[in-house]
Design an enzyme around this catalytic site. Structure first.
Site, PDB file in Angstrom:
ATOM      1  N   LYS A 117       0.823  -1.209   0.000  1.00  0.00           N
ATOM      2  CA  LYS A 117       0.000   0.000   0.000  1.00  0.00           C
ATOM      3  C   LYS A 117       0.853   1.253   0.000  1.00  0.00           C
ATOM      4  CE  LYS A 117      -4.391  -1.853   1.110  1.00  0.00           C
ATOM      5  NZ  LYS A 117      -5.697  -1.791   1.717  1.00  0.00           N
ATOM      6  N   LYS A 199      -3.021 -10.376  -6.837  1.00  0.00           N
ATOM      7  CA  LYS A 199      -4.210 -10.663  -6.034  1.00  0.00           C
ATOM      8  C   LYS A 199      -5.361  -9.745  -6.440  1.00  0.00           C
ATOM      9  CE  LYS A 199      -4.986  -8.819  -1.794  1.00  0.00           C
ATOM     10  NZ  LYS A 199      -6.339  -8.662  -1.255  1.00  0.00           N
ATOM     11  N   LYS A 202      -9.987  -4.867  -4.058  1.00  0.00           N
ATOM     12  CA  LYS A 202     -11.070  -3.885  -4.201  1.00  0.00           C
ATOM     13  C   LYS A 202     -10.587  -2.548  -4.696  1.00  0.00           C
ATOM     14  CE  LYS A 202     -12.950  -4.805   0.058  1.00  0.00           C
ATOM     15  NZ  LYS A 202     -12.011  -4.123   0.912  1.00  0.00           N
TER      16      LYS A 202
END
Ligand code: ATP
Ligand code: LTN
Length: 335
Positions: A117, A199, A202
């Site tokens: 992130k 992966k 969202k």
């Protein structure tokens, strides 16, 4: 018969950082409902975690309620599961602070979600993003769960939670139950249809299949799913050499209950042109009732409000017990 035996406890949460996708369902939610008869179950919308990345406030509010409607549509009956919004239970932030002081800089630095992130949000690597696992440990340990049903990517955070719980217990005695991650055999790591090496996530809507998407959009995404250029276009399971096909096989296995051999036999000599739409159709049919039910529930705002209010009340009562014990152990004066 009266029993004093404590029911086993399950707990998990999902960030309302985007709409729910089939990875969230197959990796986590599918395992949540199965046990609500035998377990005390707590499932929440992790809205406090979501603001570690900048959000549009109106969208965050909308997605939090939509997520609750989808939890219920996925089979989580609010009468048998405690469904709540994380920010409604202040004990999460309170224990989160305490556990920050029992979580090491080195441990936090090793978290792969933090590394991912911070790469994706290089202009906003804030303190919350870094210390997020301490808040997650608080989310979990407040409810003393036996199991935390999550996808493979969250295993590292649950393991850190265990380490923090053991460390705390070592100093103060048995305060926390040390929980186990509960990860499914098939569907623990669903990959992007467009990039099967990554992966499904969202916050990365390309290549992601959402639970609430229209059937025709779902089918189109599956027809365009990236496979490989192997001659013969054979359907067989080999995640190293055929990540795209193997991912589709995992999804198909999860929604049909078939095993890899059944699937290889079913598509023998039929190529990807038949296989990809077949997976798409199976996914559309599997999620159709969930999609329709979620849309119906979402329209009833008063019902949703009654669910999250009751959930917060029940969760807060349990959480307060653990927090009180922790405050006492660390030496805070009782009010
Ligand atoms: P974000 O992009 O904001 O990180 P996400 O899509 O990765 O979101 P989370 O909220 O982080 O989803 O995860 C919710 C639950 O779904 C967790 O238990 C997580 O392990 C599981 N999960 C997330 N992505 C996948 C996936 N691709 N396959 C299987 N399980 C997944
Ligand atoms: N970190 C998780 C969401 C999450 C969670 C939790 C999962 C927050 N708190 C407690 C299980 C238990 C994620 O990003 N998927």
């Amino acid at each position: 018969m009266e029993t004093t035996e404590r029911k086993k406890v399950m707990l998990s949460g999902i960030q309302p950082s985007g709409d729910l996708h089939i990875g969230n369902y197959l990796g986590a939610i599918r395992n949540w409902g199965a046990r609500s008869d035998d377990y005390d179950c707590y499932y929440f919308m992790a809205d406090m975690h979501t603001i570690t990345v900048r959000q549009n406030p109106a969208e965050l509010r909308r997605r939090t309620l939509a997520q609750l409607a989808q939890y219920i549509a996925c089979g989580l009956d609010p009468a048998r599961n405690t469904l709540f919004i994380q920010s409604h239970v202040p004990a999460h932030a309170e224990l989160g602070w305490v556990l920050n002081c029992y979580t090491m800089f080195g441990e936090l630095s090793r978290m792969t979600q933090f590394k991912d992130k911070s790469q994706k949000n290089a202009d906003n690597i804030n303190g919350g993003l870094f210390t997020y696992p301490a808040l997650m440990a608080a989310d979990i340990l407040l409810y003393q769960p036996d199991y935390v049903p999550v996808g493979e990517d969250q295993k590292q955070h649950v393991e850190l939670t265990r380490d923090v719980a053991v460390r705390f217990n070592h100093v103060y005695g048995e305060v926390f139950k040390v929980p186990e991650p509960y990860i499914p055999k098939v569907g623990a790591r669903v990959m992007m249809l467009s990039e099967p090496e990554r992966k499904m996530s969202k916050s990365d809507p390309n290549g992601c299949v959402f639970l609430m998407e229209k059937p025709e959009d779902i089918l189109r995404k599956f027809k365009r799913a990236v496979t490989d250029s192997e001659t013969g276009r054979c359907v067989y399971y080999d995640p190293q050499r055929k990540p795209g096909v193997s991912n589709l096989m995992d999804i198909y296995a999860a929604v049909t209950g078939k095993n890899y051999e059944d699937i290889e036999r079913e598509f023998e000599g039929r190529g990807y042109g038949v296989f990809k739409p077949a997976v798409g159709e199976a996914v559309v049919e599997y999620f159709r009732p969930i999609r329709e039910e979620a849309a119906r529930i979402l329209a009833d705002k008063a019902y949703l409000q009654s669910v999250y209010r009751a959930g917060a009340e029940k969760a807060a009562a349990i959480a307060a017990r653990t927090l009180r014990k922790v405050y006492k152990k660390v030496g805070f004066v009782e009010r």
